[in-house]
Design an enzyme around this catalytic site. Structure first.
Site, PDB file in Angstrom:
ATOM      1  CB  VAL A   1      -1.156   0.064   1.536  1.00  0.00           C
ATOM      2  CG1 VAL A   1      -0.199  -0.474   2.927  1.00  0.00           C
ATOM      3  CG2 VAL A   1      -1.980   1.303   1.069  1.00  0.00           C
ATOM      4  CG  ASP A   2       5.069   3.037   1.937  1.00  0.00           C
ATOM      5  OD1 ASP A   2       4.799   3.720   1.599  1.00  0.00           O
ATOM      6  OD2 ASP A   2       5.879   2.806   2.190  1.00  0.00           O
TER       7      ASP A   2
HETATM    8  N1  AR6 Z   1      -5.156  -0.140  -0.841  1.00  0.00           N
HETATM    9  C1  AR6 Z   1      -5.743  -0.789  -0.015  1.00  0.00           C
HETATM   10  N2  AR6 Z   1      -5.115  -2.528   0.415  1.00  0.00           N
HETATM   11  C2  AR6 Z   1      -3.341  -2.449  -0.101  1.00  0.00           C
HETATM   12  C3  AR6 Z   1      -3.032  -1.376  -0.658  1.00  0.00           C
HETATM   13  C4  AR6 Z   1      -4.269  -1.156  -1.571  1.00  0.00           C
HETATM   14  N3  AR6 Z   1      -3.739   0.264  -2.973  1.00  0.00           N
HETATM   15  N4  AR6 Z   1      -2.697  -2.293  -1.507  1.00  0.00           N
HETATM   16  C5  AR6 Z   1      -2.022  -3.071  -0.615  1.00  0.00           C
HETATM   17  N5  AR6 Z   1      -3.137  -3.359   0.310  1.00  0.00           N
HETATM   18  P1  AR6 Z   1       1.953  -3.654   3.215  1.00  0.00           P
HETATM   19  P2  AR6 Z   1       2.892  -4.215   6.336  1.00  0.00           P
HETATM   20  C6  AR6 Z   1      -2.777  -4.445   1.507  1.00  0.00           C
HETATM   21  O1  AR6 Z   1       2.915  -5.293   2.646  1.00  0.00           O
HETATM   22  O2  AR6 Z   1       2.136  -5.729   5.826  1.00  0.00           O
HETATM   23  C7  AR6 Z   1       5.989  -1.369   2.520  1.00  0.00           C
HETATM   24  O3  AR6 Z   1       7.290  -1.994   0.967  1.00  0.00           O
HETATM   25  C8  AR6 Z   1      -2.369  -5.301   1.648  1.00  0.00           C
HETATM   26  O4  AR6 Z   1      -3.273  -6.802   0.739  1.00  0.00           O
HETATM   27  O5  AR6 Z   1       1.031  -2.822   2.465  1.00  0.00           O
HETATM   28  O6  AR6 Z   1       1.742  -2.807   7.505  1.00  0.00           O
HETATM   29  C9  AR6 Z   1       6.195  -0.598   3.517  1.00  0.00           C
HETATM   30  O7  AR6 Z   1       7.258   0.406   3.127  1.00  0.00           O
HETATM   31  C10 AR6 Z   1      -2.424  -5.792   2.854  1.00  0.00           C
HETATM   32  O8  AR6 Z   1      -3.270  -6.228   3.633  1.00  0.00           O
HETATM   33  O9  AR6 Z   1       2.094  -3.207   4.596  1.00  0.00           O
HETATM   34  C11 AR6 Z   1       6.958  -1.003   4.921  1.00  0.00           C
HETATM   35  O10 AR6 Z   1       8.257  -1.138   4.707  1.00  0.00           O
HETATM   36  C12 AR6 Z   1      -2.533  -4.260   3.551  1.00  0.00           C
HETATM   37  O11 AR6 Z   1      -2.695  -3.070   2.733  1.00  0.00           O
HETATM   38  C13 AR6 Z   1       6.018  -2.225   4.231  1.00  0.00           C
HETATM   39  O12 AR6 Z   1       5.562  -3.209   3.460  1.00  0.00           O
HETATM   40  C14 AR6 Z   1      -0.763  -4.032   4.198  1.00  0.00           C
HETATM   41  O13 AR6 Z   1       0.500  -5.046   3.317  1.00  0.00           O
HETATM   42  C15 AR6 Z   1       5.081  -2.550   5.606  1.00  0.00           C
HETATM   43  O14 AR6 Z   1       4.539  -4.102   5.353  1.00  0.00           O
END
Ligand code: AR6
Length: 200
Positions: A58-59
């Protein structure tokens, strides 16, 4: 529990399903399946890392949708106050997204559950909401923090997420609506079953 019957508070964009919505205090708590970058809310929350320099998941999606201004603003914050510790939150503009602000919070990496993961995850929600109130943000969208790259089991994270937000909304006025924008049906179902189990 009510089936979401009206969309009057905000427009949910990129949402392909109906969702659930409940009332907590003076606020609404809503679950939808969708893409957080498309939400027409005052603020979207980013599941960032401490460097605030972007990443995957999501980042990455938020930085791409917001454009380079977001990176510059994050750089400024890190210059001024250093990296963002786990559980804390900082705020930038929303760049090119419909949202006016991005609140960047750093979720805990899952190490098995006995390294303060629940407390740190709860702090992410609480500190993001505190920052929202401070900035007069009325509508705010959260992703499922820590449940992607950081490996926090979704069923466990959903309990912490829903309970933290519920407790905050019960004790603080000022937020009209909190929306969990969940990326797929499986994540949505986990959050929905927690919300249903609370019998609000
Ligand atoms: N909209 C909503 N949810 C989303 C989207 C979106 N566009 N894209 C992904 N998700 P993650 P973390 C969901 O990995 O576990 C990054 O590299 C995804 O399916 O984004 O907190 C950062 O820089 C999941 O359910 O975040 C950090 O290094 C949720 O967002 C690390 O990842 C969170 O997944 C953070 O890891």
């Amino acid at each position: 529990m009510q089936i979401l019957s009206n969309f009057s508070t905000i427009k949910y964009k990129g949402v392909n399903k109906m969702a659930f919505s409940v009332t907590i205090g003076k606020s609404k708590l809503t679950l939808v399946v969708g893409d957080i970058t498309k939400q027409e809310v005052d603020a979207v929350v980013n599941a960032a890392n401490s460097s605030l320099m972007g990443g995957g998941g999501v980042d990455g999606a938020i930085h791409r949708a917001a454009g380079p201004k977001l990176h510059e603003e994050c750089l400024e914050i890190v210059k001024k106050q250093g990296e963002c510790p786990t559980g804390e939150a900082v705020i930038t503009s929303g760049g090119n997204m419909p949202a006016k602000y991005v609140i960047h919070t750093v979720g805990p990496i899952w190490h098995g559950g006995s390294s303060n993961e629940p407390e740190l995850l709860a702090k992410c929600y609480e500190n993001s909401l505190k920052l929202a109130i401070k900035n007069n943000i009325k509508t705010i969208a959260f992703p499922s923090i820590s449940t992607g790259a950081y490996g926090y089991p979704v069923e466990k994270a959903a309990v912490v997420a829903i309970k933290s937000v519920k407790e905050f909304l019960e004790n603080n006025d000022g937020i009209d609506e909190v929306i969990f924008v969940l990326f797929n049906d499986a994540i949505y179902k986990s959050y929905e079953s927690v919300l249903k189990s609370l019998n609000l």
